[in-house]
Every structure is written in C-alpha cells, then in structure tokens.
Design a protein around this motif. Structure first.
Motif, PDB file in Angstrom:
ATOM      1  N   MET A   1      53.246  82.685  24.901  1.00 45.28           N
ATOM      2  CA  MET A   1      53.191  83.334  23.596  1.00 45.28           C
ATOM      3  C   MET A   1      53.320  84.842  23.764  1.00 45.28           C
ATOM      4  O   MET A   1      53.035  85.386  24.824  1.00 45.28           O
ATOM      5  N   ASN A   2      53.687  85.511  22.699  1.00 41.75           N
ATOM      6  CA  ASN A   2      53.913  86.948  22.762  1.00 41.75           C
ATOM      7  C   ASN A   2      52.639  87.705  23.122  1.00 41.75           C
ATOM      8  O   ASN A   2      51.529  87.299  22.766  1.00 41.75           O
ATOM      9  N   ALA A   3      52.817  88.843  23.781  1.00 37.73           N
ATOM     10  CA  ALA A   3      51.672  89.633  24.222  1.00 37.73           C
ATOM     11  C   ALA A   3      50.985  90.337  23.069  1.00 37.73           C
ATOM     12  O   ALA A   3      49.785  90.558  23.096  1.00 37.73           O
ATOM     13  N   HIS A  66      60.504  88.835  17.124  1.00 40.24           N
ATOM     14  CA  HIS A  66      59.974  88.471  18.429  1.00 40.24           C
ATOM     15  C   HIS A  66      59.165  87.181  18.451  1.00 40.24           C
ATOM     16  O   HIS A  66      58.954  86.620  19.526  1.00 40.24           O
ATOM     17  N   ALA A  67      58.679  86.708  17.308  1.00 41.83           N
ATOM     18  CA  ALA A  67      57.859  85.490  17.295  1.00 41.83           C
ATOM     19  C   ALA A  67      58.694  84.281  17.733  1.00 41.83           C
ATOM     20  O   ALA A  67      59.811  84.094  17.250  1.00 41.83           O
ATOM     21  N   PRO A  68      58.173  83.449  18.622  1.00 42.19           N
ATOM     22  CA  PRO A  68      58.943  82.314  19.131  1.00 42.19           C
ATOM     23  C   PRO A  68      59.104  81.157  18.152  1.00 42.19           C
ATOM     24  O   PRO A  68      59.915  80.265  18.374  1.00 42.19           O
ATOM     25  N   LEU A  69      58.317  81.159  17.076  1.00 43.04           N
ATOM     26  CA  LEU A  69      58.266  80.025  16.157  1.00 43.04           C
ATOM     27  C   LEU A  69      58.377  80.535  14.729  1.00 43.04           C
ATOM     28  O   LEU A  69      57.675  81.468  14.331  1.00 43.04           O
ATOM     29  N   ASP A 155      52.551  84.824  17.151  1.00 39.99           N
ATOM     30  CA  ASP A 155      52.990  83.577  17.778  1.00 39.99           C
ATOM     31  C   ASP A 155      53.878  82.761  16.849  1.00 39.99           C
ATOM     32  O   ASP A 155      54.632  81.903  17.304  1.00 39.99           O
ATOM     33  N   TYR A 156      53.784  83.013  15.565  1.00 36.69           N
ATOM     34  CA  TYR A 156      54.667  82.363  14.598  1.00 36.69           C
ATOM     35  C   TYR A 156      54.784  83.224  13.348  1.00 36.69           C
ATOM     36  O   TYR A 156      53.931  84.062  13.059  1.00 36.69           O
ATOM     37  N   SER A 191      65.847  86.515  13.324  1.00 36.47           N
ATOM     38  CA  SER A 191      64.714  85.867  13.981  1.00 36.47           C
ATOM     39  C   SER A 191      64.955  85.695  15.477  1.00 36.47           C
ATOM     40  O   SER A 191      66.054  85.370  15.918  1.00 36.47           O
ATOM     41  N   GLY A 192      63.896  85.893  16.240  1.00 35.93           N
ATOM     42  CA  GLY A 192      63.943  85.620  17.669  1.00 35.93           C
ATOM     43  C   GLY A 192      63.361  84.265  18.019  1.00 35.93           C
ATOM     44  O   GLY A 192      63.118  83.976  19.196  1.00 35.93           O
ATOM     45  N   ALA A 193      63.146  83.418  17.017  1.00 32.38           N
ATOM     46  CA  ALA A 193      62.483  82.135  17.251  1.00 32.38           C
ATOM     47  C   ALA A 193      63.331  81.184  18.075  1.00 32.38           C
ATOM     48  O   ALA A 193      64.541  81.063  17.864  1.00 32.38           O
TER      49      ALA A 193
END
Length: 203
Positions: A1-3, A66-69, A155-156, A191-193
């Motif tokens: 998950m993002n820092a 930057h959020a992965p989701l 994180d999302y 989006s970076g998801a």
C-alpha cells in the motif's frame, strides 16, 4: 500500500478535478433554458432539499493519481447540512477538500473517516454507510483483517459515473451518458489504480 497521502497533485489531475467540480453544465441546468438537458434532473434535485448554495459535483475523494484501488459508484449522495464545495470556493480549497478529504487537509473534512464535517462546524451524527461499506470491501481486497488499518484516500479512492449529488440516485439514469461521456475516461486515464471496482448497476 502507498506510504502516505498527498504526493502532490499533478497539473493535469488538478485541471481535471476543477473541470468536474466546476462543470459548466451545472450552471446551464440551473438556468431557465436548462430544463430539458439530460443532467437537469440530477442537478435540480438539490432544490427540493435546501435553498442554500448549490453543492458542486464531486470529482473523486483521495489521491487518484497514486492510490492502487479505485471504486466507481453511481453518484454521490447529498446531505444539505454538509460542508461541501460550492462555486464560490477558491480552487485551492476545492482541491484540498477532494484530495485530502480523509486526512492531511487544511481542515479535518471528516472525522474517523466516516463522519462528514457540517456547515456549523460540527460533524454528522450518523456515519456514512457507503464509506463504511467501501472501506470494508477495500480491506477484504487487500487481504487485511478487520483490526488492520487501511487508509481511505490513500490505499483507495472513490469516484462515480455521475458526479452531481442527489438522493437515491435521482437523475442518474438521464445524466449517465453525458457525465460519463465527458469525464469517466479522463478519470480512468488519470488514475494510478491497478484495480477498478464498479459498484451498482449504473457503474
């Protein structure tokens, strides 16, 4: 998950966020000439709830780049007493609200990630069921236990196919083609998801 949250909003993302939040269709639909527009029903639905400033469309909540989701729902619900951007807000404040809504902003826009800040400076007595449900789903997708932390907005991120607010998806069916046609692909491109989750029939 993002820092962490707030790695900095890129120029293109900032431009898109403000484009959606200041969508020119809103002003047209609120005018006498805008009654037949596909977005008129969702835009004008606010009038039945309160006579205060019109709450702006909501582009997304969190660090979209930057959020992965990414969760995509139908449209955001409206609470008349919520402190929410309007056309009179300065650009920087609008950006701060939507990017750092769940922490790290100029103000504590929410409490405990689930209680919205109200116009009188207090917080809503009832937590958002949608925010809670998405948080639970995100935790499950990450494989986290119920007692493990997860960070909304980091994180999302949440967004929608129709960005104007209404209750019970009023006007979404009519506005969906126009709003999604104008903005959804741009949101996806920004989006970076790695994973996009669509929630509900409209999404």
């Amino acid at each position: 998950m993002n820092a962490g949250q707030g790695e900095g909003l890129g120029p293109a993302a900032r431009e898109l966020l403000l484009l959606i939040a200041r969508c020119p269709i809103v002003a047209h639909c609120l005018s006498d000439a805008g009654g037949d527009h596909p977005c008129a029903t969702v835009v004008r639905s606010q009038r039945a709830l309160h006579d205060g400033p019109h709450q702006s469309p909501a582009p997304w909540n969190g660090d979209l780049e930057h959020a992965p989701l990414l969760f995509v729902g139908s449209n955001p619900t409206i609470h008349p007493d919520e402190l929410h951007p309007t056309a009179e807000w300065p650009d920087d404040q609008i950006v701060d609200f939507f990017v750092r809504r769940f922490g790290g902003g100029q103000r504590a826009w929410t409490r405990e990630h689930k209680y919205a800040l109200l116009r009188d400076g207090t917080y809503a007595k009832h937590w958002s069921r949608y925010w809670a449900a998405v948080r639970t789903l995100a935790r499950a997708l990450y494989g986290l236990e119920a007692d493990q932390p997860i960070r909304p907005g980091v994180d999302y991120v949440t967004s929608a196919v129709v960005h104007c607010k209404s209750r019970e998806e009023i006007g979404v069916s009519r506005a969906r083609k126009t709003c999604a046609g104008n903005y959804l692909d741009l949101v996806f491109r920004t989006s970076g998801a790695a994973v996009i989750v669509c929630l509900g029939k409209h999404a």
